[in-house]
Design a protein around this motif. Structure first.
Motif: not given
Length: 563
Positions: A286-290, A303-306, A473-479, A482-483
């Motif tokens: 589990l990767l702490n990134s996305h 390998t899971i991005t989380a 930063i709101r747009q980046v947070a939305t991306t 988004d999963r």
């Protein structure tokens, strides 16, 4: 269920209602069929497994790393799993089915690192001047020492001396940060193991992926790829990658394998065990990134991005802190310069610069500092705290700027809480994170060596007045959000998947740990080169032989004419 009132009949259950025989029979049939469906689902493993025994082994002593582990272990316990945690930090919550064993005193990781690098006098500022290779080797040595300290604890010794038939855990979870030796527990006891990568410190995440994903060591750099990359640039990238792989194997894996041979000596086959084998047995990583914080790249199926797995819904702040934030009509600046450096160790000129610059502002300042008692004579608008999770503070609507060191976990929290960042990084990984924040448009990067009151005031004013940071930063947070599932739900799903499906054997790739010579077909190229060389040699020899024969024939003709 429909309940009707029938006149002139005695009620069957409640004195105010009457149920007809027909409706009662329908209700019985519904209950019967529902029971059949539930039993059928259980028999085919179609429901989530509850009540599994889960073991968490977290040897790295960093508090920021453990924030990820704390979040996941608490969530597992709340889902009725029986959780046992070995770590240097407390969960700070009491749950009936969660048991924690504290390894005390905490291993002084950063102090040990400074001693290994000879940077005690200059502290972290001197350590950052080390070359990447020296830092990598020092981290590998310090990490192995930390794992050795962890496994030498009496409680861990007792655990590792359990007979195999008494080791009844269903799943093992480990924090991977120069702690690969812990994977041996799952190997010797035959239990599925899940690894967590909570950080990218010194690009550790990249190095692990380069060891686990053969295609990661490619002739392009995924973060800085250019379509017109020439031959020599691609050759340089792959040479650096291969060099990193070899050094990581020699320094980190070599040190971890020594720890395994020491603490698992009573198990059969320990002398032949290596980290490459243990990585092939890893059920899920589990990767702490996305995205967009993680550049898309080839990854294995397990390998899971989380990214953001440590961020939970905000909790209510303590009354005194909440009042301090609520009453700040001009806004709040939140500051956390990292857990690696105590506030008392901040250079005097930097400390004075921060106090002078922040003390003059209308905004109030909340400063998270673990040695808060060391700070005295602070301006009236600055409050120092150490016990409240920063994600909860960042969630307050009055917090409009985050002054930080460029840590990945802090960066994720700032994005998720929509608070633009001002980064003053020290280490290379922190600089890398702030460069990413600038590219994404969510923060400002200030050079630590050139930090002044003017530059800090400019950065705070820019973050406050330029609306593009708040919008971006709101747009980046939305991306980032988004999963299909949230970060914690993604982790819970894959943990349950491993429990349901025999350790996730169907997810494992046999090619993990493939040697570089095979990965890049060097042995095959040598074979083809040898065939080509042999063919050219045969042709050259044949041509030379023909030339000699023709020469002899011409000489023979000349002598025949003379005779």
């Amino acid at each position: 269920m429909v309940i009707s009132r029938i006149r002139d009949r005695e009620p069957l259950i409640c004195p105010n209602y009457e149920i007809t025989t027909k409706i009662f029979i329908k209700m019985i049939f519904r209950v019967f069929f529902l029971s059949i469906i539930i039993l059928y689902s259980v028999s085919w493993n179609l429901v989530v497994i509850d009540g599994a025994k889960i073991l968490g082994l977290f040897a790295h002593p960093s508090e920021s790393h453990f924030a990820v582990m704390r979040s996941l272990m608490m969530e597992l316990a709340k889902r009725e799993h029986n959780v046992t945690v070995y770590s240097s930090h407390r969960l700070n919550e009491r749950v009936e089915n969660l048991r924690e064993i504290i390894v005390e005193p905490e291993f002084p990781f950063w102090k040990q690192l400074l001693e290994v690098t000879g940077s005690q006098a200059g502290g972290l500022l001197k350590a950052r001047e080390l070359t990447e290779w020296t830092m990598q080797k020092s981290l590998a040595h310090t990490g192995a020492t930390a794992v050795n300290y962890f496994l030498s604890n009496a409680s861990l010794k007792k655990l590792l001396n359990l007979p195999i038939n008494e080791f009844d855990y269903d799943l093992i979870i480990v924090d991977l940060f120069y702690t690969e030796a812990l994977l041996a527990v799952g190997h010797f006891y035959g239990k599925p193991t899940i690894g967590l990568l909570s950080t990218n410190f010194e690009n550790y995440m990249d190095r692990v992926l380069e060891q686990m994903v053969p295609t990661t060591c490619s002739p392009i750099c995924y973060e800085n790829y250019q379509p017109d990359a020439g031959f020599w640039k691609r050759l340089g990238v792959i040479r650096n990658c291969l060099s990193r792989r070899n050094q990581f194997t020699k320094d980190n894996w070599g040190a971890q394998e020594s720890v395994i041979r020491k603490h698992f000596a009573h198990f059969k086959g320990v002398s032949d065990l290596n980290i490459a084998t243990l990585q092939t047995e890893l059920s899920v990583l589990l990767l702490n990134s996305h995205v967009p914080l993680l550049t898309p790249r080839p990854l294995l199926l397990n390998t899971i991005t989380a990214g953001g797995m440590h961020i939970r819904p905000p909790r209510q702040l303590p009354w005194l802190l909440r009042r301090f934030l609520d009453e700040s009509r001009a806004g709040v600046v939140y500051m956390n310069l990292g857990n690696e450096q105590l506030c008392a160790d901040i250079p005097t000129h930097i400390m004075q610069l921060l106090l002078n610059s922040l003390g003059k502002r209308k905004e109030r300042v909340v400063w998270t500092c673990h040695d808060h008692s060391a700070l005295k004579d602070l301006p009236a608008n600055i409050m120092v705290q150490h016990a409240v999770a920063q994600a909860d503070i960042l969630a307050h609507p009055h917090v409009n700027a985050f002054l930080m060191n460029g840590d990945l976990l802090s960066m994720q929290e700032g994005i998720m809480r929509h608070v633009p960042m001002i980064g003053v990084p020290i280490f290379r990984n922190e600089v890398r994170n702030m460069e990413l924040a600038v590219r994404l448009g969510v923060g400002v990067h200030l050079n630590y060596d050139n930090l002044t009151e003017t530059s800090l005031s400019w950065a705070l004013q820019t973050i406050k007045e330029d609306s593009k940071y708040q919008l971006t930063i709101r747009q980046v947070a939305t991306t980032f959000r988004d999963r299909p599932l949230g970060a914690v739900e993604t982790c819970m799903y894959w943990m349950d998947y491993v429990l349901r499906h025999q350790g996730g054997a169907d997810l494992k790739t046999l090619g993990v740990g493939i040697p570089s010579s095979q990965l890049h077909l060097f042995d095959l190229f040598i074979y083809y080169f040898a065939i080509a060389l042999l063919s050219i040699s045969v042709l050259a020899a044949a041509f030379y032989g023909i030339m000699i024969l023709m020469r002899k024939r011409e000489i023979g003709k000349m002598y025949s004419k003379l005779s």
